[in-house]
Scaffold this motif. Structure first.
Motif, short mmCIF file in Angstrom:
data_model
loop_
_atom_site.label_atom_id
_atom_site.label_comp_id
_atom_site.label_asym_id
_atom_site.label_seq_id
_atom_site.Cartn_x
_atom_site.Cartn_y
_atom_site.Cartn_z
N SER A 2 0.84 -1.19 0.00
CA SER A 2 0.00 0.00 0.00
C SER A 2 0.88 1.25 0.00
CB SER A 2 -0.90 0.01 1.24
OG SER A 2 -0.12 0.14 2.41
N THR A 3 0.25 2.40 -0.29
CA THR A 3 0.98 3.67 -0.27
C THR A 3 1.54 3.94 1.11
OG1 THR A 3 -0.49 4.54 -1.98
CG2 THR A 3 0.78 6.15 -0.71
N PHE A 4 0.77 3.61 2.13
CA PHE A 4 1.21 3.81 3.51
C PHE A 4 2.48 3.00 3.79
CE2 PHE A 4 1.17 2.69 8.03
CZ PHE A 4 1.09 3.96 8.60
N GLU A 5 2.50 1.73 3.38
CA GLU A 5 3.67 0.89 3.61
C GLU A 5 4.87 1.35 2.78
OE1 GLU A 5 1.63 -2.74 2.55
OE2 GLU A 5 1.90 -3.51 4.59
N ARG A 6 4.59 1.88 1.58
CA ARG A 6 5.67 2.31 0.71
C ARG A 6 6.47 3.46 1.33
NH1 ARG A 6 2.73 3.10 -3.47
NH2 ARG A 6 2.87 0.94 -4.18
N TYR A 7 5.80 4.29 2.09
CA TYR A 7 6.47 5.44 2.72
C TYR A 7 6.70 5.21 4.21
CZ TYR A 7 5.52 7.88 -1.64
OH TYR A 7 5.49 8.25 -2.97
N LEU A 8 6.84 3.95 4.61
CA LEU A 8 6.99 3.63 6.03
C LEU A 8 8.24 4.29 6.63
CD1 LEU A 8 5.79 2.05 8.37
CD2 LEU A 8 7.11 0.05 7.64
N THR A 9 9.31 4.37 5.86
CA THR A 9 10.53 4.99 6.37
C THR A 9 10.29 6.45 6.73
OG1 THR A 9 11.88 3.53 4.98
CG2 THR A 9 12.95 5.50 5.86
N LEU A 10 9.50 7.15 5.90
CA LEU A 10 9.16 8.55 6.19
C LEU A 10 8.36 8.66 7.48
CD1 LEU A 10 8.91 11.56 5.49
CD2 LEU A 10 6.95 10.97 4.03
N TRP A 11 7.37 7.77 7.63
CA TRP A 11 6.55 7.80 8.85
C TRP A 11 7.41 7.52 10.07
CZ3 TRP A 11 3.78 10.23 6.01
CH2 TRP A 11 3.05 9.75 4.93
N VAL A 12 8.36 6.62 9.94
CA VAL A 12 9.26 6.31 11.06
C VAL A 12 10.06 7.55 11.46
CG1 VAL A 12 11.35 5.04 11.69
CG2 VAL A 12 9.43 3.84 10.64
N VAL A 314 19.99 3.16 24.26
CA VAL A 314 20.33 3.53 22.88
C VAL A 314 19.95 2.41 21.93
CG1 VAL A 314 22.21 4.13 21.30
CG2 VAL A 314 22.16 5.09 23.61
N GLY A 315 20.17 1.16 22.37
CA GLY A 315 19.74 0.02 21.56
C GLY A 315 18.24 0.03 21.32
N VAL A 316 17.48 0.40 22.35
CA VAL A 316 16.03 0.51 22.20
C VAL A 316 15.67 1.55 21.15
CG1 VAL A 316 13.88 1.11 23.37
CG2 VAL A 316 15.62 -0.19 24.59
N LEU A 317 16.33 2.70 21.21
CA LEU A 317 15.98 3.82 20.36
C LEU A 317 16.23 3.53 18.88
CD1 LEU A 317 17.33 6.82 22.48
CD2 LEU A 317 15.00 5.96 22.32
N ILE A 318 17.31 2.81 18.58
CA ILE A 318 17.63 2.61 17.17
C ILE A 318 17.09 1.29 16.62
CG2 ILE A 318 19.71 4.00 17.43
CD1 ILE A 318 21.34 1.48 17.18
N GLU A 319 16.49 0.47 17.49
CA GLU A 319 16.02 -0.85 17.07
C GLU A 319 15.07 -0.78 15.88
OE1 GLU A 319 14.95 -5.15 17.78
OE2 GLU A 319 16.62 -3.91 18.45
N VAL A 320 14.01 0.02 15.99
CA VAL A 320 12.98 0.03 14.94
C VAL A 320 13.50 0.61 13.63
CG1 VAL A 320 10.70 0.88 14.27
CG2 VAL A 320 11.09 0.02 16.60
N PRO A 321 14.05 1.84 13.62
CA PRO A 321 14.51 2.38 12.32
C PRO A 321 15.60 1.54 11.66
CG PRO A 321 15.18 3.80 14.15
CD PRO A 321 14.21 2.82 14.71
N VAL A 322 16.53 1.00 12.46
CA VAL A 322 17.62 0.22 11.86
C VAL A 322 17.11 -1.10 11.32
CG1 VAL A 322 19.81 -0.92 12.33
CG2 VAL A 322 19.36 1.32 13.29
N MET A 323 16.23 -1.76 12.07
CA MET A 323 15.70 -3.03 11.58
C MET A 323 14.85 -2.84 10.33
SD MET A 323 17.19 -5.16 13.45
CE MET A 323 16.39 -6.63 12.81
#
Length: 358
Positions: A2-12, A314-323
């Motif tokens: 979907s369009t939403f999933e396509r721009y997931l990095t932006l939403w993150v 710090v590991g918590v903070l970068i977990e989602v965007p990095v993964m």
């Protein structure tokens, strides 16, 4: 997609900014939300994780779990990376970057504590969030569930000895209440709920009602992922703004660790001929961390205001965007992966072996 999933990095990215801003301007609100915990497991975050992973668990047919043995290559690779590589590579990276290269830029009295936090972070594989990463790579759900369950079992006996070995401690205080509660909250209870719902939706072998529900709740799952990100960054908004240089320096070995271990698992799966739908979650499980346990263990051993606690945060903070970046790499390299000689050879043989087995 979907369009939403396509721009997931932006939403993150937006959620990170929003989370830091909310934590800065409304610190008392998020301190109160952060205090809603049992055995250092935050309950609002747990609810959001439920919303994320239950849709993935609904897809799992437990009668098919017996077939997961055919993915023994992926299981072997993941176990090797999680338990024989990851804690030790993080120890090496911690000593290299924090103990040597960045030492002049960090508080001298916290150097050893920072390294300890990084080691604790790497010693426990992730549990709940890997279901999200696996789903985003179209990973094999039965493999993901069985691998998470196997890691949880190993963690009970291996976490303390590995951390004790690498930290040079004769004994460590394992926050057993956090470990047991996390496994119950993030694995056992969601699995039970999802299987009850699945059984009630499937009638006479038809999955139409289940498919309809999955279509409807998929956006809620991604929304919960983004809400979790806002909460995590809002909890630490003040710390991020107060000591950005320290957090940035601590993030360097964590980032290298994630990409090294996920890349190693991905390449080993390709060399062994494992399917891409297994290699994706294998790489992600191999790289992600059980941050609830890591934060709790660091606080128990070194104190709330220690460098070890900050390193795990710090590991918590970068977990989602990095993964999510690892997810993108896995998805975009699928054609290259499947062109591997061993993968192609096993794919050509698979229909014959499966038909003979049946």
């Amino acid at each position: 997609m979907s369009t939403f999933e396509r721009y997931l990095t932006l939403w993150v990215a937006l959620c990170i900014v929003v989370g830091i801003a909310l934590g800065h301007f409304f610190p008392s609100v998020f301190v109160a939300i952060g205090a809603l915990e049992i055995a250092r497991v935050n309950l609002p975050v747990a609810v959001l994780i439920w919303l994320m992973i239950i849709p993935m668990l609904l897809k799992i047919d437990f009668s098919a779990l017996a077939e997961v043995g055919r993915h023994w290559r992926g299981i072997s690779v993941t176990l090797f990376v999680n338990w024989a590589v990851k804690p030790f590579s993080m120890a090496l990276l911690g000593w290299l970057f924090i103990g040597w290269l960045f030492r002049p830029l960090l508080p001298a009295d916290q150097i050893d504590s920072y390294i300890a936090g990084l080691i604790i972070l790497a010693a426990a594989p992730c549990t709940a969030m890997v279901f999200v990463w696996s789903n985003l790579t179209k990973g094999e759900p039965h493999f993901t569930l069985s691998q998470v369950a196997l890691n949880d079992a190993i963690m009970i006996v291996a976490f303390a000895p590995i951390v004790a070995l690498l930290l040079g401690l004769s004994a460590i205080t394992v926050p057993w209440s956090t470990l047991v509660l996390s496994v119950a909250l993030y694995i056992v209870i969601p699995v039970i709920i999802s299987q009850i719902i699945r059984k009630n939706l499937i009638r006479n072998g038809s999955t139409a009602r289940l498919d309809t529900l999955l279509t409807k709740i998929q956006p809620a799952s991604l929304a919960a992922l983004l809400a979790t990100l806002v909460l995590l960054f809002s909890f630490q908004g003040e710390q991020i703004l107060a000591q950005p240089m320290i957090i940035a320096l601590l993030a360097v070995p964590i980032l290298i660790q994630v990409y090294f271990n996920s890349g190693l698992a991905y390449l080993l799966n390709r060399a062994s001929g494992e399917e891409h739908c297994v290699a994706g979650p294998s790489a992600l499980i191999g790289a992600s961390n059980f941050f609830e346990l890591a934060v709790a263990a660091a606080i128990s051993l070194f104190g709330f205001n220690s460098g070890a606690a900050l390193a795990t945060v710090v590991g918590v903070l970068i977990e989602v965007p990095v993964m999510l970046s690892v997810v993108a790499i896995v998805n975009r390299t699928k054609s290259w992966y499947e062109a591997g000689p061993a993968v192609s050879r096993n794919a050509a043989q698979r229909p014959r072996s499966e038909s003979s087995a049946s």
